[in-house]
Design a protein around this motif. Structure first.
Motif, short mmCIF file in Angstrom:
data_model
loop_
_atom_site.label_atom_id
_atom_site.label_comp_id
_atom_site.label_asym_id
_atom_site.label_seq_id
_atom_site.Cartn_x
_atom_site.Cartn_y
_atom_site.Cartn_z
N ARG A 110 16.01 48.68 14.32
CA ARG A 110 16.32 48.19 15.67
C ARG A 110 16.31 49.32 16.69
NH1 ARG A 110 21.07 44.10 17.59
NH2 ARG A 110 20.52 44.19 19.79
N TYR A 111 16.81 50.48 16.28
CA TYR A 111 16.90 51.63 17.18
C TYR A 111 15.92 52.71 16.71
CZ TYR A 111 21.11 49.11 18.37
OH TYR A 111 21.99 48.13 18.73
N GLU A 112 15.14 53.23 17.64
CA GLU A 112 14.10 54.19 17.32
C GLU A 112 14.60 55.43 16.55
OE1 GLU A 112 10.71 56.92 19.46
OE2 GLU A 112 11.76 55.43 20.64
N PRO A 113 15.72 56.04 16.91
CA PRO A 113 16.17 57.23 16.16
C PRO A 113 16.47 56.94 14.68
CG PRO A 113 17.36 57.06 18.25
CD PRO A 113 16.57 55.80 18.08
N ASP A 114 16.76 55.67 14.36
CA ASP A 114 17.05 55.32 12.97
C ASP A 114 15.82 55.43 12.08
OD1 ASP A 114 19.69 54.87 13.58
OD2 ASP A 114 19.50 52.69 13.71
N ARG A 115 14.62 55.34 12.67
CA ARG A 115 13.41 55.43 11.85
C ARG A 115 13.31 56.76 11.14
NH1 ARG A 115 9.94 53.59 16.52
NH2 ARG A 115 11.24 51.81 16.94
N SER A 116 13.44 57.84 11.89
CA SER A 116 13.34 59.16 11.27
C SER A 116 14.52 59.43 10.34
CB SER A 116 13.22 60.25 12.33
OG SER A 116 14.35 60.25 13.18
N ARG A 117 15.68 58.93 10.68
CA ARG A 117 16.85 59.10 9.80
C ARG A 117 16.62 58.39 8.47
NH1 ARG A 117 21.49 56.54 12.46
NH2 ARG A 117 22.66 57.35 10.69
N LEU A 118 16.04 57.19 8.51
CA LEU A 118 15.78 56.43 7.29
C LEU A 118 14.72 57.13 6.44
CD1 LEU A 118 16.21 53.96 5.50
CD2 LEU A 118 14.64 52.70 6.99
N VAL A 119 13.65 57.59 7.07
CA VAL A 119 12.60 58.31 6.34
C VAL A 119 13.18 59.56 5.68
CG1 VAL A 119 10.46 59.64 6.60
CG2 VAL A 119 10.68 57.41 7.70
N ASP A 120 13.97 60.31 6.42
CA ASP A 120 14.57 61.54 5.88
C ASP A 120 15.51 61.24 4.71
OD1 ASP A 120 13.18 63.04 7.72
OD2 ASP A 120 14.90 63.29 9.08
N ALA A 121 16.31 60.18 4.84
CA ALA A 121 17.26 59.84 3.78
C ALA A 121 16.53 59.42 2.50
CB ALA A 121 18.19 58.72 4.24
N VAL A 122 15.46 58.64 2.63
CA VAL A 122 14.72 58.22 1.44
C VAL A 122 14.00 59.41 0.82
CG1 VAL A 122 12.87 56.73 0.57
CG2 VAL A 122 14.49 55.83 2.24
N ARG A 123 13.40 60.26 1.64
CA ARG A 123 12.75 61.47 1.11
C ARG A 123 13.74 62.36 0.38
NH1 ARG A 123 8.89 62.78 6.13
NH2 ARG A 123 7.16 61.45 5.47
N HIS A 124 14.90 62.54 0.97
CA HIS A 124 15.92 63.37 0.33
C HIS A 124 16.38 62.75 -0.98
CE1 HIS A 124 19.91 65.20 -0.32
NE2 HIS A 124 19.29 66.28 0.12
N LEU A 125 16.52 61.44 -1.00
CA LEU A 125 16.90 60.74 -2.24
C LEU A 125 15.86 60.96 -3.32
CD1 LEU A 125 18.85 58.73 -3.65
CD2 LEU A 125 17.41 56.90 -2.74
N MET A 126 14.58 60.88 -2.93
CA MET A 126 13.50 61.05 -3.90
C MET A 126 13.45 62.47 -4.45
SD MET A 126 10.53 58.89 -1.95
CE MET A 126 9.24 59.67 -2.87
N THR A 127 13.70 63.46 -3.61
CA THR A 127 13.60 64.85 -4.06
C THR A 127 14.85 65.33 -4.76
OG1 THR A 127 14.33 65.67 -1.91
CG2 THR A 127 11.95 65.47 -2.28
N SER A 128 15.99 64.69 -4.51
CA SER A 128 17.23 65.14 -5.14
C SER A 128 17.46 64.48 -6.49
CB SER A 128 18.42 64.85 -4.23
OG SER A 128 18.61 63.46 -4.07
N THR A 129 16.63 63.53 -6.85
CA THR A 129 16.78 62.85 -8.14
C THR A 129 16.10 63.69 -9.22
OG1 THR A 129 16.75 60.73 -7.03
CG2 THR A 129 16.32 60.72 -9.38
N PRO A 130 16.80 64.00 -10.30
CA PRO A 130 16.17 64.78 -11.35
C PRO A 130 15.02 64.02 -12.01
CG PRO A 130 18.37 64.05 -12.03
CD PRO A 130 18.17 63.64 -10.60
N ALA A 131 13.98 64.74 -12.34
CA ALA A 131 12.83 64.13 -13.01
C ALA A 131 13.23 63.68 -14.41
CB ALA A 131 11.68 65.13 -13.09
N PRO A 132 12.65 62.58 -14.90
CA PRO A 132 12.99 62.12 -16.24
C PRO A 132 12.58 63.16 -17.28
CG PRO A 132 11.29 60.72 -15.25
CD PRO A 132 11.70 61.73 -14.24
N LYS A 133 13.43 63.33 -18.27
CA LYS A 133 13.14 64.29 -19.34
C LYS A 133 12.13 63.71 -20.32
CE LYS A 133 17.70 66.36 -19.09
NZ LYS A 133 18.94 66.65 -19.79
#
Length: 180
Positions: free
Chosen positions: A154-177
């Motif tokens: 709904r709010y434009e600034p939330d777009r970049s915040r959402l993208v950053d949060a998902v990217r951070h979630l993806m990179t902070s998750t340990p790779a499967p062993k």
């Protein structure tokens, strides 16, 4: 040729009903066609872990087959546009939709996130949609499918915040062993 008013109104009513039937038939066929290629999405777990972002007000635009933003998925209500609240948790991305089942992309299934100008009947221009790419795991004899889910915050600034949060979630998750 001038038709009497009741006849003209009757013709428009018949045309309107015929168009409605064509639309409903098309939606049913789309759902049936994609039901065999897209499995039922994962259930929302009871424990989502720590809330990283949200909930943000958004419009759930649609889910499409990854890379083909015109191939809307009709099965499992994934093609139904609705208002939503999006949140990012340790367990994944949760889209709580009004009037439709929630969509949950577990962290292990996330493949990418970015901005796009539009998808599947919704063009907003200038990178107005957040597109989350994730893999819907195989289930009930239907093989896994990679999907793009479009969200318009709904709010434009939330777009970049959402993208950053998902990217951070993806990179902070340990790779499967690797299993040995």
């Amino acid at each position: 040729m001038n038709l009497p008013m009741p006849v003209a109104v009757g013709i428009w009513v018949v045309v309107g009903v015929a168009l409605l039937l064509v639309i409903l038939t098309g939606r049913r066929r789309l759902a049936a066609r994609t039901r065999h290629t897209v499995p039922v999405p994962p259930e929302v777990p009871e424990d989502l872990g720590t809330l990283r972002l949200g909930p943000l007000e958004a419009t759930y635009v649609s889910s499409t087959l990854a890379g083909d933003w015109l191939a809307r998925v009709g099965a499992h209500h994934l093609g139904d546009r609705s208002t939503a609240h999006v949140s990012v948790h340790d367990a994944g991305v949760l889209v709580e939709r009004d009037g439709a089942p929630d969509v949950f992309a577990p962290v292990a299934t996330l493949r990418g996130v970015g901005l796009a100008p539009g998808m599947a009947g919704k063009y907003v221009g200038a990178d107005g949609l957040v597109v989350v790419t994730w893999e819907d795991p195989a289930r009930d004899d239907v093989s896994a499918a990679v999907l793009d889910t479009g969200l318009r915050t709904r709010y434009e600034p939330d777009r970049s915040r959402l993208v950053d949060a998902v990217r951070h979630l993806m990179t902070s998750t340990p790779a499967p062993k690797d299993e040995q």
